[in-house]
Scaffold this motif. Structure first.
Motif, PDB file in Angstrom:
ATOM      1  N   ALA A   4      44.737  60.914  14.028  1.00 48.69           N
ATOM      2  CA  ALA A   4      44.503  59.700  14.813  1.00 48.69           C
ATOM      3  C   ALA A   4      43.113  59.709  15.437  1.00 48.69           C
ATOM      4  O   ALA A   4      42.394  58.697  15.402  1.00 48.69           O
ATOM      5  N   ALA A   5      42.710  60.842  16.005  1.00 48.74           N
ATOM      6  CA  ALA A   5      41.386  60.923  16.633  1.00 48.74           C
ATOM      7  C   ALA A   5      40.285  60.720  15.598  1.00 48.74           C
ATOM      8  O   ALA A   5      39.323  59.967  15.828  1.00 48.74           O
ATOM      9  N   LEU A   6      40.432  61.371  14.439  1.00 51.08           N
ATOM     10  CA  LEU A   6      39.423  61.213  13.399  1.00 51.08           C
ATOM     11  C   LEU A   6      39.418  59.801  12.826  1.00 51.08           C
ATOM     12  O   LEU A   6      38.362  59.262  12.491  1.00 51.08           O
ATOM     13  N   PHE A   7      40.597  59.187  12.727  1.00 52.51           N
ATOM     14  CA  PHE A   7      40.656  57.829  12.188  1.00 52.51           C
ATOM     15  C   PHE A   7      39.867  56.864  13.062  1.00 52.51           C
ATOM     16  O   PHE A   7      39.117  56.017  12.554  1.00 52.51           O
ATOM     17  N   VAL A   8      40.020  56.975  14.376  1.00 54.30           N
ATOM     18  CA  VAL A   8      39.290  56.089  15.285  1.00 54.30           C
ATOM     19  C   VAL A   8      37.780  56.287  15.123  1.00 54.30           C
ATOM     20  O   VAL A   8      37.017  55.321  14.992  1.00 54.30           O
ATOM     21  N   ILE A   9      37.350  57.538  15.108  1.00 51.95           N
ATOM     22  CA  ILE A   9      35.920  57.829  14.993  1.00 51.95           C
ATOM     23  C   ILE A   9      35.368  57.350  13.652  1.00 51.95           C
ATOM     24  O   ILE A   9      34.301  56.717  13.583  1.00 51.95           O
ATOM     25  N   LEU A  10      36.103  57.617  12.572  1.00 54.61           N
ATOM     26  CA  LEU A  10      35.624  57.265  11.236  1.00 54.61           C
ATOM     27  C   LEU A  10      35.684  55.764  10.998  1.00 54.61           C
ATOM     28  O   LEU A  10      34.840  55.212  10.276  1.00 54.61           O
ATOM     29  N   PHE A  11      36.680  55.081  11.583  1.00 56.38           N
ATOM     30  CA  PHE A  11      36.739  53.627  11.442  1.00 56.38           C
ATOM     31  C   PHE A  11      35.520  52.974  12.087  1.00 56.38           C
ATOM     32  O   PHE A  11      34.887  52.086  11.498  1.00 56.38           O
ATOM     33  N   ILE A  12      35.184  53.413  13.290  1.00 60.28           N
ATOM     34  CA  ILE A  12      34.014  52.853  13.970  1.00 60.28           C
ATOM     35  C   ILE A  12      32.738  53.216  13.201  1.00 60.28           C
ATOM     36  O   ILE A  12      31.809  52.397  13.093  1.00 60.28           O
ATOM     37  N   TYR A  13      32.688  54.428  12.657  1.00 59.50           N
ATOM     38  CA  TYR A  13      31.537  54.834  11.833  1.00 59.50           C
ATOM     39  C   TYR A  13      31.377  53.904  10.636  1.00 59.50           C
ATOM     40  O   TYR A  13      30.268  53.435  10.337  1.00 59.50           O
ATOM     41  N   GLY A  14      32.465  53.614   9.949  1.00 61.96           N
ATOM     42  CA  GLY A  14      32.389  52.723   8.795  1.00 61.96           C
ATOM     43  C   GLY A  14      32.089  51.287   9.182  1.00 61.96           C
ATOM     44  O   GLY A  14      31.333  50.590   8.494  1.00 61.96           O
ATOM     45  N   TRP A  15      32.662  50.836  10.286  1.00 58.76           N
ATOM     46  CA  TRP A  15      32.443  49.463  10.734  1.00 58.76           C
ATOM     47  C   TRP A  15      30.989  49.220  11.107  1.00 58.76           C
ATOM     48  O   TRP A  15      30.445  48.140  10.878  1.00 58.76           O
ATOM     49  N   ASN A  16      30.342  50.220  11.685  1.00 59.63           N
ATOM     50  CA  ASN A  16      28.969  50.048  12.177  1.00 59.63           C
ATOM     51  C   ASN A  16      27.899  50.360  11.133  1.00 59.63           C
ATOM     52  O   ASN A  16      26.706  50.359  11.462  1.00 59.63           O
ATOM     53  N   GLN A  17      28.290  50.650   9.892  1.00 61.77           N
ATOM     54  CA  GLN A  17      27.304  50.962   8.867  1.00 61.77           C
ATOM     55  C   GLN A  17      26.362  49.773   8.646  1.00 61.77           C
ATOM     56  O   GLN A  17      26.800  48.632   8.515  1.00 61.77           O
ATOM     57  N   TYR A  18      25.082  50.073   8.582  1.00 63.53           N
ATOM     58  CA  TYR A  18      24.080  49.016   8.369  1.00 63.53           C
ATOM     59  C   TYR A  18      23.130  49.336   7.215  1.00 63.53           C
ATOM     60  O   TYR A  18      22.940  48.523   6.314  1.00 63.53           O
ATOM     61  N   LEU A  19      22.555  50.541   7.223  1.00 62.64           N
ATOM     62  CA  LEU A  19      21.517  50.869   6.242  1.00 62.64           C
ATOM     63  C   LEU A  19      22.070  50.882   4.822  1.00 62.64           C
ATOM     64  O   LEU A  19      21.466  50.297   3.912  1.00 62.64           O
ATOM     65  N   TRP A  20      23.212  51.546   4.597  1.00 64.44           N
ATOM     66  CA  TRP A  20      23.748  51.650   3.244  1.00 64.44           C
ATOM     67  C   TRP A  20      24.167  50.282   2.693  1.00 64.44           C
ATOM     68  O   TRP A  20      23.788  49.940   1.565  1.00 64.44           O
ATOM     69  N   PRO A  21      24.936  49.469   3.414  1.00 67.73           N
ATOM     70  CA  PRO A  21      25.257  48.133   2.892  1.00 67.73           C
ATOM     71  C   PRO A  21      24.014  47.280   2.650  1.00 67.73           C
ATOM     72  O   PRO A  21      23.965  46.506   1.694  1.00 67.73           O
ATOM     73  N   LEU A  22      23.023  47.415   3.523  1.00 68.69           N
ATOM     74  CA  LEU A  22      21.787  46.650   3.347  1.00 68.69           C
ATOM     75  C   LEU A  22      21.088  47.021   2.049  1.00 68.69           C
ATOM     76  O   LEU A  22      20.473  46.170   1.389  1.00 68.69           O
ATOM     77  N   LEU A  23      21.211  48.281   1.638  1.00 69.17           N
ATOM     78  CA  LEU A  23      20.506  48.763   0.457  1.00 69.17           C
ATOM     79  C   LEU A  23      21.201  48.351  -0.839  1.00 69.17           C
ATOM     80  O   LEU A  23      20.540  47.972  -1.812  1.00 69.17           O
TER      81      LEU A  23
END
Length: 279
Positions: free
Chosen positions: A200-219
C-alpha cells in the motif's frame, strides 16, 4: 506523569495552523481563480472569494479542447492509465524478483540482486536517449506501452521487498512446507498478506510518481490525444499568445484530485507501511 503546559500547547497549535495556511493558501487561490472570468483574473487585485463560474469553467476544461490540447477528461484518463500501470507493474515485478532472490537458491543470485540495485544510479533522465531509441524501434511511440513499460522496473521497490522478506521468520516457511504448500502457495497465502502495508505504501508513492511524469511522456508522444494531464497544463499556457487562465486553474485543480483521493483512501495502510517496523 504528563505535564500540562497550556502555553506550549497553544504555541504548537499556532505553528501547525500557520503551516497549514501557508500550504493551503496557494491551493485556495488556484480554486478561486478557477471560478472567475478571464477579465477578473487579469485585473488586479485577484478576488479572494470564489466566483459564480465554477460549473462553466470546469465543464469547459473537462469536455472542450483546442487546436493543441485535447479535453482534460481524456488527458486525465491517459495519466490514470499510466500511473496505475506503472504502480501495479513495479509492485508485481518487484515482489516476484525479491521473492526469487530471498527464497530460491540459484547461481549468481546475489550478483543478480546487486545488478538490479546498481540500476539506481541510472535514472530515466540518464538513459533517456537509448531508451527512446529502443521504444521507437519497437513501434511503441504514441502508445500506452511506450508510456509505461520503460518505467516499470524498480530497483528501489525490489530492495525494500527483499529487506522485508528477510524479516519473515523461517518457521513460517517450514510450517508451509509441512502443510504441503509449494512456493507459489507460500507466496500467495503467507508472503502477500504480510506485505499488505508495504504494498500500500509503495502503491501510493509509485502512483504519484507515474501521475507526475512529464519528461518521458513529452518525449515519446507526438499525438495530442496521448497527452497526459501534466503535459496538458504546460501546453495550455501560451497557446496562440493567449492563456485561458480559468481553464488552466480548473485543470490544475482536477489534476490534483486522483493523487489526493489515493492518499486519503489508503492513508491508514500508507502510514503503517512507512512506520511499522515489527512484523
Amino acid at each position: 506523569m504528563i505535564e500540562r503546559r497550556p502555553g506550549l500547547t497553544l504555541l504548537s497549535h499556532a505553528i501547525l495552523i500557520s503551516g497549514i495556511l501557508i500550504v493551503a493558501f496557494p491551493l485556495y487561490i488556484t480554486f478561486v481563480a478557477s471560478t472567475v472570468t478571464q477579465n477578473e483574473i487579469m485585473r488586479p487585485p485577484l478576488p479572494l472569494i470564489p466566483g459564480p463560474h465554477l460549473i462553466e469553467n470546469y465543464t469547459r476544461a473537462l469536455f472542450e479542447g483546442s487546436s493543441k490540447v485535447v479535453p482534460v477528461g481524456l488527458m486525465m484518463f491517459n495519466s490514470l492509465v499510466m500511473a496505475l500501470t506503472i504502480a501495479i507493474g513495479k509492485i508485481a515485478i518487484s515482489l516476484t524478483s525479491a521473492y526469487a532472490i530471498v527464497y530460491f537458491r540459484f547461481p549468481f543470485r546475489m550478483l543478480c540482486f546487486w545488478t538490479i540495485f546498481i540500476t539506481l544510479m541510472l535514472p530515466v533522465e540518464v538513459r533517456i536517449l537509448p531508451t527512446f531509441e529502443v521504444v521507437a524501434d519497437l513501434g511503441l511511440l504514441n502508445s500506452y506501452g511506450g508510456l509505461t513499460i520503460p518505467l516499470i522496473a524498480s530497483a528501489t521497490a525490489t530492495f525494500l521487498f527483499r529487506q522485508f522478506f528477510m524479516t519473515i521468520p523461517d518457521e513460517l516457511l517450514e510450517a508451509a512446507r509441512i502443510d504441503g504448500a509449494g512456493p507459489l502457495r507460500f507466496f500467495w497465502d503467507v508472503v502477500l498478506p504480510l506485505s499488505r502495508t508495504n504494498i500500500a505504501a509503495l502503491f501510493v508513492i509509485l502512483f504519484i510518481y507515474g501521475w507526475n511524469q512529464y519528461l518521458w511522456p513529452l518525449l515519446i508522444t507526438t499525438d495530442k490525444e496521448m497527452n497526459t494531464i501534466v503535459m496538458g497544463i504546460s501546453h495550455m499556457i501560451g497557446i496562440d499568445d493567449f492563456t485561458d487562465w480559468p481553464a488552466v486553474m480548473a485543470t490544475a485543480m482536477l489534476a490534483m484530485l486522483p493523487p489526493v483521493a489515493i492518499v486519503i483512501f489508503m492513508q491508514r495502510l500508507f502510514i503503517k507501511g512507512l512506520v511499522e517496523t515489527e512484523k
